[in-house]
Structures are given as C-alpha cells and as structure tokens.
Design an enzyme around this catalytic site. Structure first.
Site, PDB file in Angstrom:
ATOM      1  N   PRO A  21       0.824  -1.220   0.000  1.00  0.00           N
ATOM      2  CA  PRO A  21       0.000   0.000   0.000  1.00  0.00           C
ATOM      3  C   PRO A  21       0.849   1.257   0.000  1.00  0.00           C
ATOM      4  O   PRO A  21       1.888   1.331   0.657  1.00  0.00           O
ATOM      5  CB  PRO A  21      -0.782  -0.127   1.313  1.00  0.00           C
ATOM      6  CG  PRO A  21       0.152  -0.880   2.210  1.00  0.00           C
ATOM      7  CD  PRO A  21       0.864  -1.866   1.316  1.00  0.00           C
ATOM      8  N   GLY A  22       0.409   2.239  -0.745  1.00  0.00           N
ATOM      9  CA  GLY A  22       1.070   3.546  -0.730  1.00  0.00           C
ATOM     10  C   GLY A  22       0.035   4.623  -0.508  1.00  0.00           C
ATOM     11  O   GLY A  22      -0.050   5.256   0.546  1.00  0.00           O
ATOM     12  N   TYR A  62      -5.154  12.890 -14.632  1.00  0.00           N
ATOM     13  CA  TYR A  62      -6.163  11.835 -14.484  1.00  0.00           C
ATOM     14  C   TYR A  62      -7.591  12.361 -14.370  1.00  0.00           C
ATOM     15  O   TYR A  62      -8.511  11.575 -14.151  1.00  0.00           O
ATOM     16  CB  TYR A  62      -5.900  11.009 -13.221  1.00  0.00           C
ATOM     17  CG  TYR A  62      -4.563  10.373 -13.092  1.00  0.00           C
ATOM     18  CD1 TYR A  62      -3.967   9.692 -14.151  1.00  0.00           C
ATOM     19  CD2 TYR A  62      -3.876  10.414 -11.882  1.00  0.00           C
ATOM     20  CE1 TYR A  62      -2.730   9.088 -13.994  1.00  0.00           C
ATOM     21  CE2 TYR A  62      -2.639   9.804 -11.719  1.00  0.00           C
ATOM     22  CZ  TYR A  62      -2.077   9.141 -12.793  1.00  0.00           C
ATOM     23  OH  TYR A  62      -0.855   8.537 -12.640  1.00  0.00           O
ATOM     24  N   CYS A  74       0.776  28.597 -16.765  1.00  0.00           N
ATOM     25  CA  CYS A  74       0.367  29.102 -18.071  1.00  0.00           C
ATOM     26  C   CYS A  74      -0.144  27.941 -18.926  1.00  0.00           C
ATOM     27  O   CYS A  74       0.425  27.589 -19.963  1.00  0.00           O
ATOM     28  CB  CYS A  74       1.544  29.795 -18.749  1.00  0.00           C
ATOM     29  SG  CYS A  74       1.086  30.731 -20.224  1.00  0.00           S
ATOM     30  N   TYR A 103       1.131  11.275  -4.302  1.00  0.00           N
ATOM     31  CA  TYR A 103       1.349  11.763  -5.671  1.00  0.00           C
ATOM     32  C   TYR A 103       1.131  13.269  -5.805  1.00  0.00           C
ATOM     33  O   TYR A 103       0.798  13.754  -6.882  1.00  0.00           O
ATOM     34  CB  TYR A 103       0.473  10.980  -6.662  1.00  0.00           C
ATOM     35  CG  TYR A 103       0.640   9.503  -6.504  1.00  0.00           C
ATOM     36  CD1 TYR A 103       1.829   8.890  -6.871  1.00  0.00           C
ATOM     37  CD2 TYR A 103      -0.362   8.713  -5.929  1.00  0.00           C
ATOM     38  CE1 TYR A 103       2.014   7.534  -6.689  1.00  0.00           C
ATOM     39  CE2 TYR A 103      -0.183   7.350  -5.744  1.00  0.00           C
ATOM     40  CZ  TYR A 103       1.013   6.772  -6.129  1.00  0.00           C
ATOM     41  OH  TYR A 103       1.198   5.418  -5.939  1.00  0.00           O
TER      42      TYR A 103
END
Length: 432
Positions: A290-291, A333, A360, A389
């Site tokens: 798991p992360g 995503y 930008c 992330y």
C-alpha cells in the site's frame, strides 16, 4: 469537505494534528503541503495488525512512489513496514535514511545497470524482476561481485481492474512483468537453470491503483496460488512469498466509497487460506504494497487565493498560488478533490467556483465547479487528500519552486522538506 484523521474545527478555524492551519500557512507561506503524521502512523499500524504481520510473518511494504522524503522512510521503519522502491533515487533516499536494506523490494520495468549495481552493493532484500533483460543483468553483476540475489518474478495476471486506464497494470496489455498467456513466465523459470547467482523466492503482481472492489484481489489470489502449485509440480521450485501489490482505493470526493484497511486485509488473508487448503499447498508468506491508502488522506495542501474572475452566467474562476506543479493529478487523471477555506469552516457553501492554478496552461484546473463559502482574495484554501502523488509528482514547470512539507503531530509542526528557492532550482544550470 470531509474531515480526515486528526482534523478538527476550533473557532471556525481548521486544525490538523492540533495545529492551526491558518497560522502555519502564514508562518511557512503557501503553497504548503501538510502531513498528518498521526493518521499516517495509524494507517501503518492498521495494516500491520490486520495483515497479520506478527502472527503470520506476512509483510506490508510501503509503496514509496506515493511520497518518500527521508522522514517518511523513518516513519515506516518505526512502524515495522518494509519498503517498495522503483528507482535509484528512491533507493538512495532509503539508504540515506538508514532504512534496512534487507526490507526493501526493488521494482521497475527498466532498471538501469547503475541502479541494479547500487541495489546489489547496498544489499537490497528482493529484486522484483520484470523482464529477461533485467534477469541477465542481475546475473552478470552478481557473478562479478560473487554474490547471490533473491528475486521475485513480476507477472501480468490478466485481471482488468475498474480504474483509470493510466493506472491499470494487471491486464495483459501492460509494459510491466512477464505475461502468463504467452508463456513468458515459464520461459523465465526455465532460464534459471542457466544462472548460479539468482534465487527465485517469490512472485509479484499488481493489478492497478485506486481500486474499490475486493473481487479483483480475490481473483489475483487464486491465480497466484495456482501458480505456486504449478511451479512446484513442474519445476520443483518452492515459491515462499506471494506479493499481491497495492492499489487499494481511498476517499477523494463523496463519489468514492472505499473499503477499510481491515476489510481488504482480512478478505485477502481468508481467500489465501481457503485457496491453499483447497489445492493442497502451504500458505506462502503474503506481501502487500500500500502507498496511497497509507498517505493520501493524511496529506493536505494550503494555498492563498489571488485573483477571482467572475464570468457572468458562465463560471467563476478562483485562482490560487499553486496548481499543476504541486498537484498534477487533476490535469493528468481528471482526479477530483474537495476544498474549503481554513478560517471559515462551518459556514454555508453559497458559491459555485472553479479553482484554478497559476500555470500558463488552460488545463491547470485543480477543482471544477465546487461549492464553497464566501471567499475573497487573501483567504487560505485547503485541498484535502493530497498526501499521495502530490509532492512526489511535483515539478518546476514555469520555473515555479516546489513547496515545503510540514508534518503536524500532537500540537507541534515540523518542516520535513524545505521550500525550494529560486537559487535551489537553478543549482544544476550553467551559464557558460
């Protein structure tokens, strides 16, 4: 906005770990990542408990790609977790944190010669071998150094997990691992006869990320245990460890309905026991990685609101002093997040706005059309569940420095990653 972990509201101000978020935003400047250390440790302990690390000698390996400063290595070591790394940089970070090398799993679909040498020299516990190229490299380097390296084979089990296409990894069409249907795994096992410096001890599979259903993991367990039996019968090799990867989903928005750590762990262990009894094999040591489910909900990002652009009958853009450089997931995503104003907690959400970043790029949008309380320039906005992330995928696009990371715990805050300065950002650039 859902409150996670140690979040509380005191006098309409959001506190995390007993720390006033408005005060630390002003003290350390924004953007600012905030890590709820209490929640990180609780999640680690839940995994150790429910995956029966002590009773069954199973292993929980934190997936470092989610978030891996030196301080995080120290936390997971203290909480009795192993570590999954995917690059020389992550391995070097663990080394500098004095993380036990024997408790490291070294992943990656294209490890370089230098990375493999580093891993062998430092004494990495297990290499998770992804392809024939890597197999030859490990043998060659181990032969040169007169050592034997324990390995897992990574396989692609052909399981379609219901998640974003970019984070599916278990299906047949994947850049990762030895494919079952075309015989690659068994060809790799046969090649072991050619090597004297490699010892196969386990199999690994990872079916994807942000998965809410338990059924795909049950299918994965069945496939892996059948392989254990087949490999023993056909090749007389005992597979002692089975690594089922990670990918357990977490809450980002109200549409997400994640299962608990307890439910996932107990379901996997029960299925493994049932399957092994059915086919008549000993239960291997089980490993999970798991992360996100350890660190995502434990992280938040604080921003200062700048311009507010109201396009009548169209949209109101609320721009913050960060964006895709500190959280690329919405652009990459279309990931969803929740937000609030830290000093107006409890007020009614009366405005619909789109939270925009400062890069930008027209696609630099953090949250599209969210309801929020009355806001003004200078307010501190928080987005939750950015622990995974966020920092690890941060960039210097538009020459924007990376934010600091502050750990909060028991009423105290601690800088664990300094804010990048302009000078820091230019240190590797030459003007001649």
């Amino acid at each position: 906005m859902k409150l996670h972990g140690s979040m509380t509201i005191e006098d309409k101000i959001l506190h995390i770990g007993g720390v006033n978020t408005l005060e630390i935003a002003n003290k350390y400047s924004t953007p600012l990542y905030v890590l709820d250390e209490e929640l990180v440790r609780k999640n680690c302990r839940d995994y150790v408990k429910h995956f029966k690390v002590k009773e069954n000698k199973n292993k929980v390996a934190y997936a470092g790609k989610a978030f891996l400063p030196i301080y995080m290595c120290k936390i997971i070591n203290e909480e009795n977790l192993c570590l999954d790394v995917v690059s020389g940089g992550e391995l070097y970070t663990a080394h500098k944190a004095n993380f036990p090398m024997k408790n490291i799993f070294f992943h990656g679909n294209n490890k370089t010669t230098e990375e493999i040498k580093m891993g062998i020299e430092l004494g990495v516990g297990k290499f998770v071998v992804d392809n024939f190229y890597e197999l030859d490299l490990i043998e060659s380097i181990c032969k040169e150094k007169n050592t034997i390296q324990e390995i897992y084979f990574r396989i692609t089990p052909g399981i379609e997990a219901h998640t974003h296409d970019y984070i599916k990894t278990g299906q047949i069409d994947s850049k990762f691992g030895f494919t079952l249907v075309n015989g690659d795994l068994f060809n790799a096992i046969k090649k072991l006869d050619e090597y004297n410096h490699i010892k196969l001890v386990g199999l690994h599979a990872h079916i994807g990320s942000q998965i809410f259903e338990i059924d795909p993991y049950m299918d994965e367990v069945d496939i892996m245990m059948d392989l254990v039996k087949e490999i023993k019968e056909e090749y007389n090799i005992e597979i002692k460890e089975i690594d089922l990867g990670g990918g357990i989903g977490v809450y980002y928005t109200k549409e997400d309905k994640p299962k608990s750590i307890k439910e996932f762990c107990e379901s996997i262990i029960k299925r493994a026991e049932t399957k092994c009894n059915k086919i008549g094999i000993n239960i291997p040591t089980l490993v999970i990685e798991p992360g996100r489910s350890i660190v995502a909900n434990a992280g938040s990002t604080l921003y200062t609101i700048g311009s507010i652009k109201d396009i009548k009958d169209v949209r109101t853009y609320v721009s913050v002093d960060g964006g895709m450089t500190d959280n690329i997931r919405p652009s990459l995503y279309q990931a969803g997040y929740e937000c609030s104003i830290v000093n107006k907690m409890g007020q009614k959400n009366i405005n619909q706005v789109t939270v925009a970043g400062k890069c930008c790029e027209s696609g630099d949008i953090l949250i599209t059309e969210t309801n929020i309380m009355d806001i003004k320039t200078g307010d501190i906005l928080i987005t939750t569940s950015t622990g995974a992330y966020g920092y690890s995928m941060a960039s210097n696009y538009n020459k924007i420095p990376k934010p600091a990371v502050v750990s909060v715990y028991n009423g105290e805050e601690k800088i664990i990653c300094k804010k990048q300065s302009y000078e820091n950002m230019l240190e590797l650039e030459l003007n001649s």
